[in-house]
Design a protein around this motif. Sequence first.
Motif: not given
Length: 316
Positions: A194, A198, A262, A266, A297
């Motif tokens: 995760v 990002d 995720g 978001g 996420s």
Amino acid sequence: MTMPHPDLLAVLAGLLGVLIVASAIGYVLQRRLSPDGSNAVVENLNDRIRAWWIMIVLMGLALIGGKTGVTLLFGFCSFAALREFITLTDTRRADHWALAAGFFVVLPVQYYLIWIDWYGLYSIFIPVYAFLLMPIIASLRGDTEHFLVRIAEVQWALMICVFCISHVPALLSLDIPGFQGRNVLLIAFLVIVVQISDVLQYVWGKLLGRTKIAPRLSPSKTVEGFVGGALSATAVGAALSWMTPFTPLQAAFLALVIVLMGFFGGLVMSAIKRDRGIKDWGHLIAGHGGFLDRLDSVVFSAPIFFHLVRYGWSAT
């Protein structure tokens, strides 16, 4: 006291190594580009690195502590996230009983059920029993103004902040033949994929980003950044297959699902923030916003990952 699994110690050592390198880079950048603290980008980077030190250390201690440590940590995260969410809802005085029940009954009961491995109940406790309990308690106060909206907000808060997040420690309850004592690595796998997703989406977006995906929700997210980050994080997931009971191809599929959920999580959480006119859920974590800004996420990916692992391991 049970000794931590060697693989877990290896993962934690690797993460600490990455943090040490990141801290060194941040220090050099600050000395060269922001000696007086005037460079906002460098200062934000160092704030994030310092926050990651705290988060990684706390997560590491919880993972080493086993089921009890992980359950307590994510129970606290749920409490903090629920508090952040509720502060943005249109609750009234008549909702105080329902809110108290959510914080001090529903939340601890959910985590207790996970701690004792009662899957049959914790899997439906919030979406069935708590969802019915909330409007009953609120209706007893007799305030009908915007009743449906108020109750729906509280129910959604419990779903996001308690039910979904609680599926992270629930991974420890899975009984996977040949994987005993290593379930904690599934949590590490989920969190690493995760967070690396990002970071990589941000990096690819800065390098190649041109086409915005949802400019009204998250102006910084681009198609190029998402595709590059998703593919890179999927490759990382395949490389981390040794942390799971799956083959590299299966681990790559799990990583891709985590990345997709995720990303959409978001977007959903960004939509809620835009609706409420805020940029971050809170300011508790320097450089990262609030708890929900770090968990947005995980919120959507955790329950899907849990069930894919629960029902998928037998097919390996």
